[in-house]
Design a protein around this motif. Structure first.
Motif, PDB file in Angstrom:
ATOM      1  N   GLY A 193     -35.719  -4.217  -1.033  1.00  0.00           N
ATOM      2  CA  GLY A 193     -35.346  -4.025   0.370  1.00  0.00           C
ATOM      3  C   GLY A 193     -36.450  -3.397   1.201  1.00  0.00           C
ATOM      4  O   GLY A 193     -37.545  -3.105   0.722  1.00  0.00           O
ATOM      5  N   PHE A 194     -36.136  -3.187   2.482  1.00  0.00           N
ATOM      6  CA  PHE A 194     -37.075  -2.608   3.429  1.00  0.00           C
ATOM      7  C   PHE A 194     -36.501  -1.306   3.985  1.00  0.00           C
ATOM      8  O   PHE A 194     -35.286  -1.090   3.966  1.00  0.00           O
ATOM      9  CB  PHE A 194     -37.353  -3.596   4.575  1.00  0.00           C
ATOM     10  CG  PHE A 194     -37.919  -4.910   4.097  1.00  0.00           C
ATOM     11  CD1 PHE A 194     -39.275  -5.046   3.855  1.00  0.00           C
ATOM     12  CD2 PHE A 194     -37.083  -6.005   3.878  1.00  0.00           C
ATOM     13  CE1 PHE A 194     -39.797  -6.259   3.410  1.00  0.00           C
ATOM     14  CE2 PHE A 194     -37.591  -7.216   3.436  1.00  0.00           C
ATOM     15  CZ  PHE A 194     -38.952  -7.336   3.210  1.00  0.00           C
ATOM     16  N   TYR A 195     -37.387  -0.454   4.487  1.00  0.00           N
ATOM     17  CA  TYR A 195     -36.980   0.868   4.944  1.00  0.00           C
ATOM     18  C   TYR A 195     -35.864   0.782   5.976  1.00  0.00           C
ATOM     19  O   TYR A 195     -34.807   1.404   5.817  1.00  0.00           O
ATOM     20  CB  TYR A 195     -38.193   1.599   5.522  1.00  0.00           C
ATOM     21  CG  TYR A 195     -37.852   2.960   6.092  1.00  0.00           C
ATOM     22  CD1 TYR A 195     -37.661   4.050   5.246  1.00  0.00           C
ATOM     23  CD2 TYR A 195     -37.710   3.148   7.471  1.00  0.00           C
ATOM     24  CE1 TYR A 195     -37.350   5.301   5.759  1.00  0.00           C
ATOM     25  CE2 TYR A 195     -37.388   4.382   7.985  1.00  0.00           C
ATOM     26  CZ  TYR A 195     -37.221   5.461   7.126  1.00  0.00           C
ATOM     27  OH  TYR A 195     -36.889   6.690   7.629  1.00  0.00           O
ATOM     28  N   TRP A 196     -36.070   0.014   7.044  1.00  0.00           N
ATOM     29  CA  TRP A 196     -35.081  -0.030   8.119  1.00  0.00           C
ATOM     30  C   TRP A 196     -33.809  -0.756   7.703  1.00  0.00           C
ATOM     31  O   TRP A 196     -32.734  -0.528   8.248  1.00  0.00           O
ATOM     32  CB  TRP A 196     -35.690  -0.661   9.368  1.00  0.00           C
ATOM     33  CG  TRP A 196     -36.687   0.252  10.013  1.00  0.00           C
ATOM     34  CD1 TRP A 196     -38.030   0.091  10.085  1.00  0.00           C
ATOM     35  CD2 TRP A 196     -36.406   1.513  10.641  1.00  0.00           C
ATOM     36  NE1 TRP A 196     -38.619   1.155  10.711  1.00  0.00           N
ATOM     37  CE2 TRP A 196     -37.641   2.050  11.069  1.00  0.00           C
ATOM     38  CE3 TRP A 196     -35.231   2.237  10.879  1.00  0.00           C
ATOM     39  CZ2 TRP A 196     -37.735   3.262  11.726  1.00  0.00           C
ATOM     40  CZ3 TRP A 196     -35.325   3.459  11.531  1.00  0.00           C
ATOM     41  CH2 TRP A 196     -36.560   3.960  11.950  1.00  0.00           C
ATOM     42  N   GLN A 197     -33.930  -1.651   6.725  1.00  0.00           N
ATOM     43  CA  GLN A 197     -32.732  -2.301   6.190  1.00  0.00           C
ATOM     44  C   GLN A 197     -31.819  -1.272   5.533  1.00  0.00           C
ATOM     45  O   GLN A 197     -30.602  -1.264   5.751  1.00  0.00           O
ATOM     46  CB  GLN A 197     -33.144  -3.364   5.171  1.00  0.00           C
ATOM     47  CG  GLN A 197     -31.978  -4.105   4.528  1.00  0.00           C
ATOM     48  CD  GLN A 197     -32.435  -5.048   3.437  1.00  0.00           C
ATOM     49  OE1 GLN A 197     -33.551  -4.944   2.938  1.00  0.00           O
ATOM     50  NE2 GLN A 197     -31.573  -5.969   3.060  1.00  0.00           N
ATOM     51  N   HIS A 198     -32.411  -0.366   4.738  1.00  0.00           N
ATOM     52  CA  HIS A 198     -31.619   0.678   4.094  1.00  0.00           C
ATOM     53  C   HIS A 198     -31.050   1.653   5.129  1.00  0.00           C
ATOM     54  O   HIS A 198     -29.909   2.113   4.987  1.00  0.00           O
ATOM     55  CB  HIS A 198     -32.471   1.431   3.069  1.00  0.00           C
ATOM     56  CG  HIS A 198     -32.822   0.612   1.861  1.00  0.00           C
ATOM     57  ND1 HIS A 198     -31.877   0.126   0.993  1.00  0.00           N
ATOM     58  CD2 HIS A 198     -34.019   0.179   1.386  1.00  0.00           C
ATOM     59  CE1 HIS A 198     -32.476  -0.556   0.030  1.00  0.00           C
ATOM     60  NE2 HIS A 198     -33.765  -0.536   0.242  1.00  0.00           N
ATOM     61  N   ILE A 199     -31.832   1.975   6.158  1.00  0.00           N
ATOM     62  CA  ILE A 199     -31.345   2.877   7.215  1.00  0.00           C
ATOM     63  C   ILE A 199     -30.149   2.251   7.936  1.00  0.00           C
ATOM     64  O   ILE A 199     -29.178   2.948   8.277  1.00  0.00           O
ATOM     65  CB  ILE A 199     -32.472   3.197   8.215  1.00  0.00           C
ATOM     66  CG1 ILE A 199     -33.561   4.036   7.534  1.00  0.00           C
ATOM     67  CG2 ILE A 199     -31.925   3.932   9.426  1.00  0.00           C
ATOM     68  CD1 ILE A 199     -33.086   5.391   7.025  1.00  0.00           C
ATOM     69  N   ALA A 200     -30.202   0.928   8.138  1.00  0.00           N
ATOM     70  CA  ALA A 200     -29.065   0.238   8.780  1.00  0.00           C
ATOM     71  C   ALA A 200     -27.809   0.363   7.929  1.00  0.00           C
ATOM     72  O   ALA A 200     -26.702   0.562   8.452  1.00  0.00           O
ATOM     73  CB  ALA A 200     -29.416  -1.233   9.004  1.00  0.00           C
ATOM     74  N   TYR A 201     -27.972   0.267   6.604  1.00  0.00           N
ATOM     75  CA  TYR A 201     -26.826   0.443   5.711  1.00  0.00           C
ATOM     76  C   TYR A 201     -26.298   1.876   5.771  1.00  0.00           C
ATOM     77  O   TYR A 201     -25.087   2.111   5.671  1.00  0.00           O
ATOM     78  CB  TYR A 201     -27.207   0.084   4.277  1.00  0.00           C
ATOM     79  CG  TYR A 201     -27.285  -1.395   4.008  1.00  0.00           C
ATOM     80  CD1 TYR A 201     -26.212  -2.228   4.320  1.00  0.00           C
ATOM     81  CD2 TYR A 201     -28.415  -1.955   3.421  1.00  0.00           C
ATOM     82  CE1 TYR A 201     -26.284  -3.584   4.072  1.00  0.00           C
ATOM     83  CE2 TYR A 201     -28.490  -3.315   3.168  1.00  0.00           C
ATOM     84  CZ  TYR A 201     -27.420  -4.129   3.492  1.00  0.00           C
ATOM     85  OH  TYR A 201     -27.483  -5.464   3.242  1.00  0.00           O
ATOM     86  N   VAL A 202     -27.210   2.847   5.906  1.00  0.00           N
ATOM     87  CA  VAL A 202     -26.793   4.250   6.035  1.00  0.00           C
ATOM     88  C   VAL A 202     -25.876   4.411   7.245  1.00  0.00           C
ATOM     89  O   VAL A 202     -24.788   4.998   7.171  1.00  0.00           O
ATOM     90  CB  VAL A 202     -28.010   5.189   6.175  1.00  0.00           C
ATOM     91  CG1 VAL A 202     -27.556   6.609   6.506  1.00  0.00           C
ATOM     92  CG2 VAL A 202     -28.824   5.195   4.892  1.00  0.00           C
ATOM     93  N   VAL A 203     -26.315   3.872   8.375  1.00  0.00           N
ATOM     94  CA  VAL A 203     -25.530   3.960   9.611  1.00  0.00           C
ATOM     95  C   VAL A 203     -24.176   3.272   9.433  1.00  0.00           C
ATOM     96  O   VAL A 203     -23.128   3.791   9.856  1.00  0.00           O
ATOM     97  CB  VAL A 203     -26.301   3.328  10.789  1.00  0.00           C
ATOM     98  CG1 VAL A 203     -25.432   3.277  12.042  1.00  0.00           C
ATOM     99  CG2 VAL A 203     -27.588   4.107  11.063  1.00  0.00           C
ATOM    100  N   THR A 204     -24.187   2.098   8.778  1.00  0.00           N
ATOM    101  CA  THR A 204     -22.943   1.342   8.578  1.00  0.00           C
ATOM    102  C   THR A 204     -21.944   2.131   7.733  1.00  0.00           C
ATOM    103  O   THR A 204     -20.765   2.261   8.097  1.00  0.00           O
ATOM    104  CB  THR A 204     -23.241  -0.007   7.903  1.00  0.00           C
ATOM    105  OG1 THR A 204     -24.130  -0.766   8.732  1.00  0.00           O
ATOM    106  CG2 THR A 204     -21.950  -0.796   7.673  1.00  0.00           C
ATOM    107  N   TRP A 205     -22.399   2.652   6.585  1.00  0.00           N
ATOM    108  CA  TRP A 205     -21.494   3.373   5.688  1.00  0.00           C
ATOM    109  C   TRP A 205     -20.965   4.646   6.332  1.00  0.00           C
ATOM    110  O   TRP A 205     -19.780   4.974   6.195  1.00  0.00           O
ATOM    111  CB  TRP A 205     -22.191   3.697   4.370  1.00  0.00           C
ATOM    112  CG  TRP A 205     -22.412   2.514   3.466  1.00  0.00           C
ATOM    113  CD1 TRP A 205     -23.600   2.083   2.957  1.00  0.00           C
ATOM    114  CD2 TRP A 205     -21.420   1.614   2.959  1.00  0.00           C
ATOM    115  NE1 TRP A 205     -23.419   0.969   2.187  1.00  0.00           N
ATOM    116  CE2 TRP A 205     -22.075   0.671   2.159  1.00  0.00           C
ATOM    117  CE3 TRP A 205     -20.040   1.517   3.105  1.00  0.00           C
ATOM    118  CZ2 TRP A 205     -21.412  -0.364   1.502  1.00  0.00           C
ATOM    119  CZ3 TRP A 205     -19.371   0.490   2.456  1.00  0.00           C
ATOM    120  CH2 TRP A 205     -20.049  -0.429   1.668  1.00  0.00           C
TER     121      TRP A 205
END
Length: 233
Positions: A193-205
């Motif tokens: 994955g990519f940094y901002w992809q993981h950050i987007a998941y953080v926001v979603t969860w």
């Protein structure tokens, strides 16, 4: 009791979403750290981090080590991956250490720049775990992969797990042995994955955690509004 059970379910669901968000946050941090070159640790004696006849410990991976011995056999290791789009043939030596122990050493390119020798040599290089994937067909003088298991029958030595990619070799007198060495950077386990992809998941969860906590209050306010409207009618 029913109300208490509902509250517990809501709290557990919300805590689960928070944990998932934290996991994705740690993954994002791993991706960020992956792009940074870790500080090099000092060169240490091979026996400080590894022992013959035992699996290589995680703490031994990537360590710069030094040891002294003499080569007892040489091998050809073809089609080893040097970079993403480049493969090379390597010369690999089986070096005997004291007390009937031995270790595989990648000396460098197999282009005749490094001559076979049997005198005492001091090696300094990076310690890597053994390879699991074959790169070629093996035989008595060819290694299909860099793995001491392939030379287990030679000399009945106790073998060190993994192999060392030599950065330098010195004769007993201290003179450098010249030849075409290969780069020996630290191995880094890739993080998907990519940094901002993981950050987007953080926001979603975490947004889901907030929704789960807010839902009972929202339902209660809706019910109250309906009750009021019914009373007005």
């Amino acid at each position: 009791m029913k109300k208490l059970g509902s509250i517990l379910i809501v709290l557990l669901l919300s805590a689960g979403f928070v944990e998932l968000g934290l996991w994705q946050l740690h993954r994002a941090q791993d991706v960020q750290h992956q792009s940074q070159t870790p500080p090099e640790r000092p060169i240490i004696n091979l026996e400080s981090v590894a022992a013959a006849g035992h699996n290589l410990r995680d703490a031994a991976y990537n360590r710069l080590v030094t040891f002294t011995g003499h080569y007892v056999k040489f091998y050809h290791a073809p089609r080893q991956v040097l970079t993403a789009n480049k493969t090379v043939d390597l010369q690999v030596g089986l070096m005997e250490l004291s007390r009937n122990r031995a270790i595989l050493v990648v000396r460098g390119l197999d282009n005749q720049s490094l001559t076979a020798r049997s005198d005492e040599v001091t090696v300094t290089g990076r310690l890597y775990p053994h390879q699991n994937e074959d790169h070629a067909n093996g035989d008595a003088t060819t290694l299909s992969r860099l793995d001491p298991a392939l030379v287990a029958g030679v000399g009945k030595y106790q073998l060190f797990d993994g192999y060392v990619s030599a950065r330098s070799e010195k004769e007993g007198s201290g003179v450098q042995i010249l030849g075409d060495r290969i780069p020996s950077p630290p191995l880094i386990s890739p993080v998907g994955g990519f940094y901002w992809q993981h950050i987007a998941y953080v926001v979603t969860w975490w947004f889901m955690a907030i929704l789960v906590l807010f839902a009972p209050f929202y339902n209660r306010s809706v019910n109250r509004a309906q009750d009021r409207s019914e009373k007005v009618e």
